[in-house]
Motif scaffolding. Structure first.
Motif, mmCIF file in Angstrom:
data_model
loop_
_atom_site.group_PDB
_atom_site.id
_atom_site.type_symbol
_atom_site.label_atom_id
_atom_site.label_comp_id
_atom_site.label_asym_id
_atom_site.label_seq_id
_atom_site.Cartn_x
_atom_site.Cartn_y
_atom_site.Cartn_z
ATOM 1 N N GLY A 13 0.805 -1.213 0.000
ATOM 2 C CA GLY A 13 0.000 0.000 0.000
ATOM 3 C C GLY A 13 0.839 1.264 0.000
ATOM 4 O O GLY A 13 2.064 1.224 -0.005
ATOM 5 N N HIS A 14 0.162 2.379 0.002
ATOM 6 C CA HIS A 14 0.839 3.677 0.021
ATOM 7 C C HIS A 14 0.783 4.255 1.428
ATOM 8 O O HIS A 14 -0.300 4.416 1.986
ATOM 9 N N CYS A 54 7.021 -0.801 11.666
ATOM 10 C CA CYS A 54 6.068 -1.226 10.628
ATOM 11 C C CYS A 54 4.947 -2.046 11.251
ATOM 12 O O CYS A 54 3.771 -1.838 10.947
ATOM 13 N N LEU A 55 5.313 -2.961 12.125
ATOM 14 C CA LEU A 55 4.324 -3.806 12.788
ATOM 15 C C LEU A 55 3.351 -2.968 13.612
ATOM 16 O O LEU A 55 2.134 -3.159 13.540
ATOM 17 N N GLU A 56 3.879 -2.015 14.369
ATOM 18 C CA GLU A 56 3.034 -1.162 15.212
ATOM 19 C C GLU A 56 2.085 -0.295 14.394
ATOM 20 O O GLU A 56 0.981 0.020 14.839
ATOM 21 N N ARG A 60 1.788 -4.037 6.162
ATOM 22 C CA ARG A 60 2.249 -5.378 5.814
ATOM 23 C C ARG A 60 3.571 -5.284 5.070
ATOM 24 O O ARG A 60 3.679 -4.639 4.031
ATOM 25 N N LEU A 61 4.581 -5.927 5.612
ATOM 26 C CA LEU A 61 5.905 -5.939 5.023
ATOM 27 C C LEU A 61 5.922 -6.913 3.842
ATOM 28 O O LEU A 61 5.507 -8.063 3.967
ATOM 29 N N VAL A 62 6.394 -6.445 2.686
ATOM 30 C CA VAL A 62 6.472 -7.276 1.487
ATOM 31 C C VAL A 62 7.875 -7.855 1.343
ATOM 32 O O VAL A 62 8.042 -9.034 1.072
#
Length: 72
Positions: A13-14, A54-56, A60-62
């Protein structure tokens, strides 16, 4: 990772401007429908902190990859 490395983190996503500013040392570009963060990471602790952030934020990590600065 003695002196740090350049990392590329791609998230789904953006990210909006506000979310993007929460990664102050990273350059942000948009690729297809994803956000790509590129920048220096000093050590494993800083990398872990970026991934935790990122998790917080619920993104979603790609992918996570290192970039060879010599080829850049």
């Amino acid at each position: 990772m003695a002196g740090g490395e350049t990392y590329r983190l791609e998230v789904q996503g953006h990210l909006g401007d506000l979310m993007g500013r929460s990664f102050p040392r990273m350059r942000i570009v948009y690729k297809n429908d994803n956000t790509v963060l590129v920048g220096p990471v000093r050590d494993q602790a800083e990398l872990t902190g970026l991934l935790q952030h990122c998790l917080e934020m619920g993104v979603r990590l790609v992918s996570v990859t290192t970039i060879d600065d010599r080829s850049a």
